[in-house]
Enzyme design. Structure first.
Site, PDB file in Angstrom:
ATOM      1  N   ARG A   1     -10.982  -0.280   2.243  1.00 21.33           N
ATOM      2  CA  ARG A   1     -12.448  -0.358   2.328  1.00 21.33           C
ATOM      3  C   ARG A   1     -13.078  -0.534   0.952  1.00 21.33           C
ATOM      4  O   ARG A   1     -14.163  -1.086   0.825  1.00 21.33           O
ATOM      5  CB  ARG A   1     -12.990   0.881   3.048  1.00 21.33           C
ATOM      6  CG  ARG A   1     -12.698   2.171   2.351  1.00 21.33           C
ATOM      7  CD  ARG A   1     -12.786   3.364   3.265  1.00 21.33           C
ATOM      8  NE  ARG A   1     -11.593   3.517   4.102  1.00 21.33           N
ATOM      9  CZ  ARG A   1     -11.430   4.472   4.998  1.00 21.33           C
ATOM     10  NH1 ARG A   1     -12.376   5.366   5.201  1.00 21.33           N
ATOM     11  NH2 ARG A   1     -10.323   4.559   5.699  1.00 21.33           N
TER      12      ARG A   1
ATOM     13  N   LYS B   1       1.697   7.978   0.196  1.00 20.73           N
ATOM     14  CA  LYS B   1       2.124   8.071   1.593  1.00 20.73           C
ATOM     15  C   LYS B   1       3.511   8.695   1.682  1.00 20.73           C
ATOM     16  O   LYS B   1       4.288   8.610   0.734  1.00 20.73           O
ATOM     17  CB  LYS B   1       2.199   6.646   2.200  1.00 20.73           C
ATOM     18  CG  LYS B   1       0.873   5.979   2.454  1.00 20.73           C
ATOM     19  CD  LYS B   1       1.105   4.589   3.060  1.00 20.73           C
ATOM     20  CE  LYS B   1      -0.199   3.857   3.309  1.00 20.73           C
ATOM     21  NZ  LYS B   1      -1.077   4.471   4.302  1.00 20.73           N
TER      22      LYS B   1
ATOM     23  N   ASP C   1       0.838  -1.198   0.000  1.00 21.67           N
ATOM     24  CA  ASP C   1       0.000   0.000   0.000  1.00 21.67           C
ATOM     25  C   ASP C   1       0.870   1.244   0.000  1.00 21.67           C
ATOM     26  O   ASP C   1       1.326   1.704   1.043  1.00 21.67           O
ATOM     27  CB  ASP C   1      -0.925  -0.010   1.231  1.00 21.67           C
ATOM     28  CG  ASP C   1      -1.829   1.220   1.266  1.00 21.67           C
ATOM     29  OD1 ASP C   1      -1.921   1.928   0.232  1.00 21.67           O
ATOM     30  OD2 ASP C   1      -2.441   1.467   2.318  1.00 21.67           O
TER      31      ASP C   1
HETATM   32  N1  BES Z   1      -3.181   0.338   5.140  1.00 23.61           N
HETATM   33  C1  BES Z   1      -3.495   1.628   5.615  1.00 23.61           C
HETATM   34  C2  BES Z   1      -3.695   1.671   7.124  1.00 23.61           C
HETATM   35  C3  BES Z   1      -2.459   1.445   7.924  1.00 23.61           C
HETATM   36  C4  BES Z   1      -1.670   2.509   8.288  1.00 23.61           C
HETATM   37  C5  BES Z   1      -2.127   0.181   8.339  1.00 23.61           C
HETATM   38  C6  BES Z   1      -0.545   2.299   9.056  1.00 23.61           C
HETATM   39  C7  BES Z   1      -1.000  -0.022   9.092  1.00 23.61           C
HETATM   40  C8  BES Z   1      -0.224   1.024   9.462  1.00 23.61           C
HETATM   41  C9  BES Z   1      -4.786   2.121   4.977  1.00 23.61           C
HETATM   42  O1  BES Z   1      -4.982   1.703   3.673  1.00 23.61           O
HETATM   43  C10 BES Z   1      -4.720   3.615   4.948  1.00 23.61           C
HETATM   44  O2  BES Z   1      -3.874   4.114   4.284  1.00 23.61           O
HETATM   45  N2  BES Z   1      -5.627   4.259   5.660  1.00 23.61           N
HETATM   46  C11 BES Z   1      -5.647   5.668   5.722  1.00 23.61           C
HETATM   47  C12 BES Z   1      -7.052   6.134   5.492  1.00 23.61           C
HETATM   48  C13 BES Z   1      -7.179   7.615   5.309  1.00 23.61           C
HETATM   49  C14 BES Z   1      -6.623   8.006   3.970  1.00 23.61           C
HETATM   50  C15 BES Z   1      -8.626   8.004   5.393  1.00 23.61           C
HETATM   51  C16 BES Z   1      -5.170   6.100   7.096  1.00 23.61           C
HETATM   52  O3  BES Z   1      -5.564   5.490   8.085  1.00 23.61           O
HETATM   53  O4  BES Z   1      -4.340   7.004   7.167  1.00 23.61           O
HETATM   54 ZN    ZN Z   2      -4.034  -0.043   3.188  1.00 19.34          ZN
HETATM   55 MN    MN Z   3      -4.001   2.945   2.303  1.00 25.24          MN
END
Ligand code: BES
Ligand code: ZN
Ligand code: MN
Length: 506
Positions: free
Chosen positions: A362, A288, A281
């Site tokens: 999601r 990110k 991801d």
């Molecule tokens: N895979 C990530 C969540 C995550 C972050 C898991 C750090 C493990 C460690 C997920 O896909 C994500 O990026 N979520 C975002 C959502 C936001 C953009 C609304 C998040 O939580 O920052």
């Molecule tokens: Zn993710």
């Molecule tokens: Mn993500």
């Protein structure tokens, strides 16, 4: 004497050998002092002296008692003392005293940790054959199997990428105690620990090797008598109308693989298990920060749990029906990637406005939930590294749980306490619907920072509808930055013990 199992490296598929260090476990009722072994583990409580092992102590002319009164070992929790035994007096070459703490304060988790502590200590000294006396723990009204669970989980090492790592380690564990009491529980704990270490191996494997294709091949390797595996390719998923899931894979050269496993071990409607399976991801176009991004290989931890659970449930022949779904994809910002503002259509016809391409889990899960509903499951459980906000809220101590099935959530809560894969429930108030309102689509994929742990779950709830459903966010717990007594750094395999113990109970 009973031999449980002997396996070291298990080939799940030809291309992906999974190493989950395993040893031979022998259960026998011979006396401790007659057991020929490199080291004998004797668990002890604080403040009780050598009393539980009087026979061993007197064979050693009171050595254990002397050590305990010297204050070098008092039995404090996880305290260790290694004693050399005189040549040829008793079978064990060493005695390892391991503290369980005060009798009144003892818990199953404390015993599990002590097992982990003792085993990793002996492993680090290069011992090959170790044995464990179970009679004292059994006399305390605790099950010795949690101690053994601690042993099996603590010895895991990720050995795939370094030659020097492939050798060594404890090869044989001799469990001393009543065979008829220990046989079944040890078989279960061994199967479950194997599952945890299988999941850990998949999650630790970097994304250049653990691609959606690799995951799907591992899944295929689990097919057997009562397990069927179907893999939906991109075109199949298109035909099904899984536009949200497919949008995640658009920016990557790795083809998406939508994996569906079915285990038929019983009667009645199946339990559907869905695991988030984003093999990497990057965030996509909503990219990110680079710091720490290497860890995003663990975004398929939920999928690894589902594969491990199906593997163990089918090998152990649990009398239930299961559906396992892994909507596997890689989230990269390629030239064909989906972009913020794009609108996609899900399997159930709902449209989603993609505000942030990093809220990809999601999207994949929404279509997986919609697909799972076709099987008319009695419940859907999804397990996912879904939000950064999960670790903000709970650190790495608990899984965040949300859902619409109170009974199942209560059950998970108590099994979580027992297995110490603890879950903590968060709310899904109707008011959160507002957070996800889109001006031009049925729903948007993120409501921004505030409440993002619960709004992510609320998004899924809109797809579960009135099917009983529970969501487990393991973002904070699936990866260990700091090691714990039976959890090495890296992938923890959390969820495997929780779900397998749940399935065994229902
Ligand atoms: N895979 C990530 C969540 C995550 C972050 C898991 C750090 C493990 C460690 C997920 O896909 C994500 O990026 N979520 C975002 C959502 C936001 C953009 C609304 C998040 O939580 O920052
Ligand atoms: Zn993710
Ligand atoms: Mn993500």
């Amino acid at each position: 004497m009973l031999k449980v199992k002997s396996s070291k490296k298990v080939c799940v598929t030809e291309r992906f050998s999974i190493f989950y260090l395993f040893m031979e476990i022998v259960i026998t009722d011979i006396k401790e002092i007659e057991c020929i072994t490199d080291a004998l583990i004797l668990p002890l409580c604080e403040g009780e002296g050598p009393i539980p092992y009087r026979d061993i102590d007197s064979a050693l002319s009171g050595l254990i008692g002397r050590v305990m009164s010297s204050r070098e070992f008092e039995g404090r929790h996880n305290q260790i003392a290694l004693l050399h035994t005189p040549d040829d007096i008793i079978g064990p070459r060493r005695i390892l005293l391991i503290g369980l703490g005060k009798r009144a304060e003892m818990t199953g988790e404390g015993i599990r940790q002590a097992g982990g502590k003792a085993a990793s200590y002996l492993d680090s000294l290069g011992f090959k054959g170790v044995s464990l006396s179970t009679r004292y723990i059994a006399s305390l009204m605790h099950s010795p199997t949690v101690f053994i669970e601690g042993i099996l989980l603590s010895l895991y090492k990720f050995k795939k990428y370094r030659k020097e790592d492939t050798e060594g380690g404890i090869e044989k564990l001799t469990v001393l105690g009543r065979v008829e009491d220990l046989d079944r529980p040890i078989r279960w704990i061994e199967a479950v620990s194997l599952g945890v270490n299988f999941a850990r191996d998949m999650v630790n494997t970097p994304s250049n090797d653990m691609t959606p294709t690799a995951l799907s091949e591992i899944a295929r390797g689990l097919a057997k008598d009562k397990v069927s595996v179907e893999i939906l390719e991109r075109e199949d998923a298109e035909r099904e109308g899984m536009g949200a899931y497919l949008s995640v894979a658009r920016g990557s050269m790795e083809p998406p693989k939508f994996v569906v496993l079915r285990y038929n071990g019983g009667n009645g409607p199946p339990i559907a298990l869905i695991g988030k399976s984003i093999t990497f991801d990057s965030g996509g176009i909503s990219i990110k920060p680079s710091e720490g991004m290497e860890k995003m290989k663990y975004d398929m931890a939920g999928g690894a749990v589902v594969l491990a659970v199906i593997k163990v449930a089918s090998e152990y022949e649990l009398p239930i029906n299961l559906i396992g779904i892994l909507p596997a994809a890689e989230n990269l910002p390629g030239g064909t990637a989906s972009k913020p503002g794009d609108i996609v259509k899900t399997i159930n016809g709902k449209t989603v406005e993609i505000i942030n391409t990093d809220a990809e889990g999601r999207l994949a899960l929404a279509d997986a939930i919609g697909y799972a509903k076709k099987f008319r499951p009695r419940v859907i459980i999804d397990i996912a590294t879904l939000t950064g906000a999960c670790s903000v809220a709970l650190g790495s101590e608990a899984i965040a749980m949300m859902g619409n099935d109170r009974g199942l959530m209560d059950k998970l809560r108590s099994i979580g306490d027992e297995t110490y894969e603890r879950v903590w429930q968060m709310p899904l108030y109707d008011e959160y619907r507002e957070y996800l309102k889109s001006d031009i689509a049925d729903i948007k994929n993120t409501g921004g920072k505030t409440g993002s742990l619960v709004t992510a779950a609320y998004f899924l709830r809109e797809f579960a509808g009135d099917t009983p459903w529970v969501h487990l966010d393991i973002a904070g717990t699936a990866w260990a930055e700091k090691e714990k007594p039976y959890i090495p750094r890296g992938a923890t395999g959390i969820g495997v013990r929780l779900l397998l113990n749940l399935l065994r109970e229902i």
